[in-house]
Design an enzyme around this catalytic site. Structure first.
Site, PDB file in Angstrom:
ATOM      1  N   LYS A  86      44.826  25.509  41.499  1.00  0.00           N
ATOM      2  CA  LYS A  86      44.578  25.065  40.003  1.00  0.00           C
ATOM      3  C   LYS A  86      45.560  25.786  39.167  1.00  0.00           C
ATOM      4  O   LYS A  86      46.342  25.258  38.351  1.00  0.00           O
ATOM      5  CB  LYS A  86      43.163  25.038  39.569  1.00  0.00           C
ATOM      6  CG  LYS A  86      43.019  24.508  38.243  1.00  0.00           C
ATOM      7  CD  LYS A  86      41.644  24.725  37.851  1.00  0.00           C
ATOM      8  CE  LYS A  86      41.200  24.543  36.350  1.00  0.00           C
ATOM      9  NZ  LYS A  86      39.818  24.639  36.040  1.00  0.00           N
TER      10      LYS A  86
ATOM     11  N   GLU B 100      45.922  34.754  47.447  1.00  0.00           N
ATOM     12  CA  GLU B 100      45.889  34.251  48.942  1.00  0.00           C
ATOM     13  C   GLU B 100      46.915  33.053  49.106  1.00  0.00           C
ATOM     14  O   GLU B 100      47.540  32.899  49.851  1.00  0.00           O
ATOM     15  CB  GLU B 100      44.508  33.943  49.080  1.00  0.00           C
ATOM     16  CG  GLU B 100      43.551  35.020  49.205  1.00  0.00           C
ATOM     17  CD  GLU B 100      42.745  35.278  47.690  1.00  0.00           C
ATOM     18  OE1 GLU B 100      43.458  35.232  46.871  1.00  0.00           O
ATOM     19  OE2 GLU B 100      41.669  36.164  48.008  1.00  0.00           O
TER      20      GLU B 100
ATOM     21  N   GLY C 204      37.462  24.429  39.337  1.00  0.00           N
ATOM     22  CA  GLY C 204      38.099  24.498  40.653  1.00  0.00           C
ATOM     23  C   GLY C 204      36.860  24.166  41.871  1.00  0.00           C
ATOM     24  O   GLY C 204      37.032  23.131  42.882  1.00  0.00           O
ATOM     25  N   ARG C 205      35.485  24.419  41.293  1.00  0.00           N
ATOM     26  CA  ARG C 205      34.307  24.117  42.330  1.00  0.00           C
ATOM     27  C   ARG C 205      33.866  22.820  42.290  1.00  0.00           C
ATOM     28  O   ARG C 205      33.059  22.314  42.925  1.00  0.00           O
ATOM     29  CB  ARG C 205      33.383  25.170  42.399  1.00  0.00           C
ATOM     30  CG  ARG C 205      32.717  25.550  41.041  1.00  0.00           C
ATOM     31  CD  ARG C 205      32.104  26.733  40.919  1.00  0.00           C
ATOM     32  NE  ARG C 205      31.551  27.290  39.541  1.00  0.00           N
ATOM     33  CZ  ARG C 205      32.301  27.903  38.714  1.00  0.00           C
ATOM     34  NH1 ARG C 205      33.607  28.337  39.047  1.00  0.00           N
ATOM     35  NH2 ARG C 205      31.909  28.194  37.741  1.00  0.00           N
TER      36      ARG C 205
ATOM     37  N   GLU D 132      28.855  30.666  42.352  1.00  0.00           N
ATOM     38  CA  GLU D 132      30.093  30.973  41.197  1.00  0.00           C
ATOM     39  C   GLU D 132      29.689  30.198  39.877  1.00  0.00           C
ATOM     40  O   GLU D 132      29.947  30.965  38.940  1.00  0.00           O
ATOM     41  CB  GLU D 132      31.241  30.223  41.791  1.00  0.00           C
ATOM     42  CG  GLU D 132      32.488  30.963  41.256  1.00  0.00           C
ATOM     43  CD  GLU D 132      33.746  30.624  41.860  1.00  0.00           C
ATOM     44  OE1 GLU D 132      34.275  31.491  42.753  1.00  0.00           O
ATOM     45  OE2 GLU D 132      34.672  29.636  41.279  1.00  0.00           O
TER      46      GLU D 132
ATOM     47  N   HIS E   3      17.321  28.609  66.413  1.00  0.00           N
ATOM     48  CA  HIS E   3      17.515  29.503  67.476  1.00  0.00           C
ATOM     49  C   HIS E   3      17.959  30.732  66.987  1.00  0.00           C
ATOM     50  O   HIS E   3      18.735  31.709  67.745  1.00  0.00           O
ATOM     51  CB  HIS E   3      18.173  29.059  68.767  1.00  0.00           C
ATOM     52  CG  HIS E   3      17.617  27.791  69.560  1.00  0.00           C
ATOM     53  ND1 HIS E   3      16.390  27.758  70.125  1.00  0.00           N
ATOM     54  CD2 HIS E   3      17.821  26.620  69.105  1.00  0.00           C
ATOM     55  CE1 HIS E   3      16.136  26.719  70.342  1.00  0.00           C
ATOM     56  NE2 HIS E   3      16.900  25.718  69.575  1.00  0.00           N
TER      57      HIS E   3
ATOM     58  N   LYS F  37      40.176  40.597  41.932  1.00  0.00           N
ATOM     59  CA  LYS F  37      41.479  40.456  41.814  1.00  0.00           C
ATOM     60  C   LYS F  37      42.268  41.630  41.305  1.00  0.00           C
ATOM     61  O   LYS F  37      43.153  41.918  41.720  1.00  0.00           O
ATOM     62  CB  LYS F  37      41.407  39.054  41.071  1.00  0.00           C
ATOM     63  CG  LYS F  37      41.135  37.833  41.869  1.00  0.00           C
ATOM     64  CD  LYS F  37      41.624  36.684  41.020  1.00  0.00           C
ATOM     65  CE  LYS F  37      40.997  35.432  41.403  1.00  0.00           C
ATOM     66  NZ  LYS F  37      41.338  34.350  40.690  1.00  0.00           N
TER      67      LYS F  37
HETATM   68  O1  F6P Z   1      37.231  32.413  43.298  1.00  0.00           O
HETATM   69  C1  F6P Z   1      37.729  32.216  42.027  1.00  0.00           C
HETATM   70  C2  F6P Z   1      38.374  30.914  41.910  1.00  0.00           C
HETATM   71  O2  F6P Z   1      39.116  31.184  40.457  1.00  0.00           O
HETATM   72  C3  F6P Z   1      37.937  29.864  42.102  1.00  0.00           C
HETATM   73  O3  F6P Z   1      37.158  29.463  40.851  1.00  0.00           O
HETATM   74  C4  F6P Z   1      38.774  28.892  42.524  1.00  0.00           C
HETATM   75  O4  F6P Z   1      38.184  27.956  43.126  1.00  0.00           O
HETATM   76  C5  F6P Z   1      39.528  29.743  43.424  1.00  0.00           C
HETATM   77  O5  F6P Z   1      39.576  30.954  42.824  1.00  0.00           O
HETATM   78  C6  F6P Z   1      40.933  29.238  43.596  1.00  0.00           C
HETATM   79  O6  F6P Z   1      41.668  29.158  42.430  1.00  0.00           O
HETATM   80  P1  F6P Z   1      43.074  28.182  42.331  1.00  0.00           P
HETATM   81  O7  F6P Z   1      42.744  26.821  42.670  1.00  0.00           O
HETATM   82  O8  F6P Z   1      43.658  28.328  40.871  1.00  0.00           O
HETATM   83  O9  F6P Z   1      44.016  28.795  43.330  1.00  0.00           O
END
Ligand code: F6P
Length: 563
Positions: A226, A232, A288-289, A374, A405, A525
């Site tokens: 987003k 990452e 995002g979620r 979150e 189990h 972060k």
């Molecule tokens: O984990 C934090 C966060 O900001 C989430 O809310 C989001 O889904 C994720 O990182 C990924 O963010 P982006 O889609 O901006 O890479």
């Protein structure tokens, strides 16, 4: 389910009673619920069932292609009436309307929260700042469908003209968990000739293992972020670019056939080298979620096809309408949210298990962890005041019967109150129907066992040796909700996800928190940025950390030969 009409107490109009109290704990309904919890703490599910032969039907709702059984919860009609009163005093109805109409209810980011617009029909008008957002939602859906169809049909070719056989979604959090979970859930609906993979972790092992043995000429990456700022995702995307170009003698023109982007950040995407024509947009009013049904679901759409994706959106929309219009006593997500508040704030539960009895739903608990934790892991109210009650459920779980189990022992005989959601499916998916019957026998057996346990007397009657009886007693009284779905398909998956979205919303309204920001994640972060520099620099003169962190960094540097 029937609940007596909500009582607004003697505190004037609902609006007045909402404006006055400083804390949710000062609301009349909250106080009544505390007293009520003292009384309910002394009763058991066994007593509740014995005293009401109609309990099973009185506490169940049949709608949305499922049977939602709330009967095995430690609630009675009074509990529900008081929870309805609490919802009323917290303004749940008004808050639902505010969300659906595009009010900026994400106050800390000053944003509207309109994931419900992602599944609205073309005929709907949803205005944000005087602008109808629905046409652009459908424009993106059409562009996604065109792309998905081209990849699935083989019309979209790689740089050397080969057919795409592997699609890898690179993203994390909301840009990974939704499509990853849904792709797993809908596996029987996928194109088995197309392999879909997901890479999220900064740990390069995931990228290396996922791409192991794959041919770059047949591999397409969907980079989903987003913000287009996530370490990452950008790191994995850069690695993917290198991996791809290495196969084409560094010819950068290959990027256009092997990379597409999903983002709200056109500038960032273009800077990375992906043509904006290959970008699928969404908007800052999609969290995002809450984004699996936006362009973030592109990889999923490639996997299941546009028609199935549309069906899934239909399931989401069914729940939106249900949540917006159904009275509280039959409103499944609102009941899920309020019952969750009941255990969290009045019965002392510290966590909640989600136990899907479908291997296809094995990623659901992880998906719900982000959605719930979150969203509602917050320590201040919308006004920025410190909360003086518990927020945010801790969600955990894994599919049955595996969990039986592993951790069910603690559910049956441990000392903790852990409300559980069991999710079961009536229609079998494989030809192994007998196994499906056994799977569901376990669902019903577990919820029965958790509710009613096994008493000393029952054990004695069954001939258990006297000295073993204390060890074998299961006290029961462990609450469960069972969602029995008619089937698991794109529509019912959309239904299931939206149920939990609105459950989380309901909790957030009661807790008076901003369920749509995530400032806490930023701290990690920020710190990682500084430490990454310290781990990789040739020499570090001084570090400004606590002793423990400094020592860990020092040891790591030594281990990596950077003494
Ligand atoms: O984990 C934090 C966060 O900001 C989430 O809310 C989001 O889904 C994720 O990182 C990924 O963010 P982006 O889609 O901006 O890479």
């Amino acid at each position: 389910m029937s609940t007596p009409a909500p009582d607004n107490g003697t505190h004037g109009s609902p609006a007045a009673s909402r404006a006055e109290p400083r804390s949710r704990k000062d609301l009349p309904a909250w106080r009544k619920l505390e007293e009520h919890a003292d009384r309910m703490g002394e009763t058991t599910l066994r007593v509740l069932f014995d005293s009401d032969p109609e309990r099973a039907s009185a506490f169940a709702v049949e709608d949305l292609g499922m049977y939602a059984d709330f009967a095995k919860n430690r609630i009675n009609a009074e509990t529900l009436a008081l929870l309805a009163e609490l919802a009323e005093q917290c303004g749940l109805k008004e808050k639902i309307d505010a969300m659906f109409s595009g009010e900026k209810i994400n106050v800390s980011e000053d944003r509207a929260v309109l994931h419900t617009a992602l599944r609205a029909s073309r005929q709907t008008t949803i205005e944000l700042d005087g602008h109808d957002v629905v046409p652009e939602v459908h424009e993106v859906l059409e562009k996604m469908a065109g792309f998905a169809t081209a990849v699935r049909s083989g019309q979209w070719k790689g740089h050397t003209g080969q057919r795409i056989r592997n699609v890898i979604n690179i993203g994390i959090g909301g840009s990974d968990l939704g499509p990853r979970m849904a792709y797993q859930a809908l596996h029987p609906f996928t194109d088995r000739d197309l392999r879909l993979e997901f890479v999220s972790n900064i740990d390069g092992a995931e990228f290396a293992e996922t791409t192991h043995g794959l041919d770059p000429a047949e591999t397409l990456f969907i980079v989903s972020s987003k913000s287009w700022r996530t370490l990452e995702t950008l790191t994995n995307a850069a690695t993917a670019r290198e991996w791809t170009l290495a196969a084409f003698d560094g010819d950068a023109s290959a990027v256009a056939r092997h990379f597409v982007a999903v983002s709200t950040n056109t500038e960032g995407v273009t800077e990375f080298g992906i043509d904006s024509a290959n970008m699928f947009g969404f908007w800052d009013w999609v969290g995002g979620r809450y984004s699996v049904d936006s362009a973030v679901g592109l990889s999923l759409m490639v996997g299941i096809g546009p028609e199935n994706f549309t069906e899934m959106l239909g399931g989401f929309h069914d729940v939106d309408e249900h949540f917006r219009t159904t009275p509280l006593e039959r409103n499944i997500p609102a009941l899920m949210g309020l019952i969750s508040v009941w255990y969290n704030n009045f019965m002392g539960a510290q966590s909640q298990a989600v136990l899907p009895y479908s291997n296809y739903l094995s990623h659901l608990p992880a998906y719900l962890q982000q959605l719930e934790m979150e969203s509602n892991g917050k320590h201040v109210t919308l006004d920025g005041a410190q909360v003086d009650y518990q927020t945010g459920q801790i969600i955990w779980g894994q599919p049955g019967t595996n969990g039986q189990h592993a951790f069910y022992q603690l559910l049956h005989q441990g000392t903790k109150l852990i409300p559980c959601d069991f999710i079961a499916v009536v229609e079998p998916f494989s030809h192994l129907e007998h196994q499906h019957d056994l799977l569901n026998a376990s669902v019903f057996a577990q919820t029965e066992g958790l509710a009613f346990g096994r008493s000393e007397q029952e054990l004695r009657d069954a001939g258990s040796p006297e000295e073993q009886i204390p060890h074998r007693v299961c006290k029961g009284n462990q609450p469960t909700t069972t969602l029995l779905l008619d089937r698991l398909d794109p529509r019912s998956l959309g239904t299931l996800i939206a149920l939990y979205e609105h459950k989380v919303f309901t909790e957030g309204v009661v807790w008076d928190v901003d369920s749509f920001d995530q400032w806490g994640v930023e701290l990690g972060k920020l710190l990682a940025d500084t430490i990454a520099g310290e781990l990789t620099a040739e020499h570090v003169a001084s570090m400004d950390h606590d002793g423990s962190t400094t020592e860990l960094i020092r040891r790591y540097r030594t281990g990596r030969g950077r003494g």
